[in-house]
Design an enzyme around this catalytic site. Structure first.
Site, PDB file in Angstrom:
ATOM      1  N   ARG A  44      31.126 -17.420 -11.289  1.00  0.00           N
ATOM      2  CA  ARG A  44      30.871 -18.847 -11.057  1.00  0.00           C
ATOM      3  C   ARG A  44      29.373 -19.069 -10.893  1.00  0.00           C
ATOM      4  O   ARG A  44      28.601 -18.114 -10.801  1.00  0.00           O
ATOM      5  CB  ARG A  44      31.641 -19.342  -9.820  1.00  0.00           C
ATOM      6  N   GLY A  45      28.981 -20.355 -10.827  1.00  0.00           N
ATOM      7  CA  GLY A  45      27.557 -20.695 -10.824  1.00  0.00           C
ATOM      8  C   GLY A  45      27.164 -20.952 -12.271  1.00  0.00           C
ATOM      9  O   GLY A  45      27.498 -20.148 -13.159  1.00  0.00           O
ATOM     10  N   ALA A  46      26.461 -22.067 -12.509  1.00  0.00           N
ATOM     11  CA  ALA A  46      26.263 -22.529 -13.885  1.00  0.00           C
ATOM     12  C   ALA A  46      25.680 -21.462 -14.830  1.00  0.00           C
ATOM     13  O   ALA A  46      26.276 -21.173 -15.877  1.00  0.00           O
ATOM     14  CB  ALA A  46      25.421 -23.800 -13.866  1.00  0.00           C
ATOM     15  N   ARG A  87      35.796 -24.976 -17.778  1.00  0.00           N
ATOM     16  CA  ARG A  87      35.216 -25.763 -16.676  1.00  0.00           C
ATOM     17  C   ARG A  87      34.299 -26.831 -17.300  1.00  0.00           C
ATOM     18  O   ARG A  87      33.395 -26.489 -18.051  1.00  0.00           O
ATOM     19  CB  ARG A  87      34.420 -24.879 -15.706  1.00  0.00           C
ATOM     20  N   ASP A 234      24.301 -28.054 -11.779  1.00  0.00           N
ATOM     21  CA  ASP A 234      25.266 -27.708 -12.834  1.00  0.00           C
ATOM     22  C   ASP A 234      24.993 -28.479 -14.111  1.00  0.00           C
ATOM     23  O   ASP A 234      25.287 -28.015 -15.207  1.00  0.00           O
ATOM     24  CB  ASP A 234      26.693 -27.953 -12.352  1.00  0.00           C
ATOM     25  N   ASN A 244      25.798 -31.296  -8.913  1.00  0.00           N
ATOM     26  CA  ASN A 244      25.811 -29.980  -8.261  1.00  0.00           C
ATOM     27  C   ASN A 244      27.013 -29.959  -7.319  1.00  0.00           C
ATOM     28  O   ASN A 244      27.742 -30.954  -7.194  1.00  0.00           O
ATOM     29  CB  ASN A 244      24.485 -29.742  -7.520  1.00  0.00           C
ATOM     30  N   LYS A 245      27.203 -28.845  -6.659  1.00  0.00           N
ATOM     31  CA  LYS A 245      28.376 -28.659  -5.798  1.00  0.00           C
ATOM     32  C   LYS A 245      28.615 -29.858  -4.883  1.00  0.00           C
ATOM     33  O   LYS A 245      27.679 -30.411  -4.313  1.00  0.00           O
ATOM     34  CB  LYS A 245      28.165 -27.377  -4.974  1.00  0.00           C
TER      35      LYS A 245
HETATM   36  O1  MRU Z   1      31.915 -24.250  -8.480  1.00  0.00           O
HETATM   37  P1  MRU Z   1      30.746 -23.317  -8.549  1.00  0.00           P
HETATM   38  O2  MRU Z   1      30.739 -22.311  -7.462  1.00  0.00           O
HETATM   39  O3  MRU Z   1      30.578 -22.714  -9.917  1.00  0.00           O
HETATM   40  O4  MRU Z   1      29.483 -24.271  -8.313  1.00  0.00           O
HETATM   41  C1  MRU Z   1      28.199 -23.714  -8.313  1.00  0.00           C
HETATM   42  C2  MRU Z   1      27.142 -24.681  -7.955  1.00  0.00           C
HETATM   43  O5  MRU Z   1      27.388 -25.825  -7.721  1.00  0.00           O
HETATM   44  C3  MRU Z   1      25.728 -24.188  -7.983  1.00  0.00           C
HETATM   45  O6  MRU Z   1      24.958 -24.861  -7.050  1.00  0.00           O
HETATM   46  C4  MRU Z   1      25.151 -24.429  -9.391  1.00  0.00           C
HETATM   47  O7  MRU Z   1      25.950 -23.850 -10.379  1.00  0.00           O
HETATM   48  C5  MRU Z   1      23.774 -23.918  -9.527  1.00  0.00           C
HETATM   49  S1  MRU Z   1      23.776 -22.151  -9.482  1.00  0.00           S
HETATM   50  C6  MRU Z   1      22.436 -21.545  -9.982  1.00  0.00           C
END
Ligand code: MRU
Length: 345
Positions: A44-46, A87, A234, A244-245
């Protein structure tokens, strides 16, 4: 730590859903496994999603036994569509899909396409490694010695599949320069990326970190305990609006109210110049179980109605600066973002 690693014929990832109590590595031998890992937040994470998807697409293409190039292309396009459905919010996934589509376009042999796809996945990984390193260094210039930084979600090696990261990369780079910094990490409900992953990474980096629940940030800011907030992204629209989250928007508004700088750190691969504003960003809705339970333990009555948007959009007016690998950009974002893309990335 290598959160995403290509082993020649399979993809090795750290299962982020098990951290921090168990460090479990998974070896994904087919592309369906990579898609499930993305959907289930094992990776996970963009940026990490983008890298894993690129290798997953290559893995899928390598498994095709198509009779000819035309047939191969048909099956390959189906694989791309399956990844695209995993996603919706992180644009890095679609950035990777586009690069992989381009890599296979117009090739004359199936074997040639497979080789090019693997090369393209490796190029994306290397590109992100270098982008994260440069943006971390760029952003560290904003951080003053002695500062206390608030962050939300998880944005380090795990989230980016690279050595540094976005927001956490900036924090790491500032730490490496000898700046005495402290971090407050929002726990980041519902799936606790802050509590489980950010604190775990920062402890390993030797950077002092204090865990707080998401509703404590305003109190800390009102007491003057936060010098700046840094988050990842994201998807950033052409006008700077940033998805973002979930909970990032609340942090940004609190920062404005308390005159605390609010920074977004993201590689160019997280900017979507085809989307004019945050209104057009698709926000992923996830399983209600993530809200009604915490790691398998139910905390809400059966039958309760639940909402679970995984991201929110912070309007650009709240963002003090966006830190990228090219430069740190400021308002007006429409102009500064279009300038970033004048040369090809
Ligand atoms: O749902 P996730 O855990 O994939 O969400 C991740 C985030 O929101 C991060 O802040 C975002 O991807 C930036 S990571 C470098």
């Amino acid at each position: 730590m290598k959160p995403v690693e290509w082993l020649g014929d399979r993809l090795k990832i750290i299962d982020q859903s098990r951290l921090p109590d168990k460090v479990v590595y998974l070896e994904l031998k087919n592309y369906h496994g990579v898609i499930s890992a993305i959907v289930e937040l094992k990776v996970r994470g963009a940026p990490a999603i983008g890298i894993a998807a690129a290798y997953g697409i290559a893995l899928g293409a390598m498994s095709l036994k198509s009779a000819g190039v035309k047939q191969f292309d048909k099956e390959f396009q189906r694989i791309l569509r399956e990844f695209a459905a995993s996603r919706p919010t992180a644009v890095n996934l679609f950035y990777a899909i586009d690069k992989m589509r381009q890599a296979a376009a117009g090739v004359s042999s199936i074997e040639g396409a497979k080789k090019k796809l693997l090369l393209a996945a490796e190029t994306i990984r290397k590109h992100e490694e270098s982008a994260m390193r440069r943006l971390s260094k760029n952003g560290s210039a904003l951080i003053k010695d002695g500062w206390t930084i608030l962050t939300h979600c998880n944005t380090g090696s795990l989230a980016t599949g690279t050595t540094y990261g976005t927001a956490l990369g900036v924090i790491k780079a500032a730490g490496e320069q000898g700046k005495k910094i402290r971090v407050f990490a929002d726990e980041t409900r519902p799936v606790l990326q802050g509590a489980r992953l950010t604190t775990w990474e920062l402890i390993q980096e030797g950077i002092p970190v204090t865990l707080i629940t998401d509703n404590m940030a305003g109190y800390l800011m009102s007491r003057g305990l936060i010098d700046c907030a840094i988050v990842g992204a994201d998807r950033i629209a052409a006008n700077g609006d940033t998805a973002n989250k979930i909970g990032t928007y609340s942090v940004a508004v609190l920062c404005k109210e308390n005159r605390v700088p609010f920074y977004v750190a993201a590689p160019l691969s997280s900017i979507d110049i085809n989307i004019r504003s945050g209104r057009d960003i698709i926000i992923e809705d996830r399983n209600p179980d993530e809200v009604t339970s915490i790691r398998g333990i139910r905390i809400a009555p059966e039958g309760v109605q639940v909402m679970n948007p995984a991201f929110d959009v912070t309007p650009h007016k709240y963002i003090s600066a966006i830190i990228t690998e090219k430069s740190i950009i400021k308002k007006p974002y429409k102009l500064s973002i279009s300038k970033l893309f004048e040369e090809e990335i």
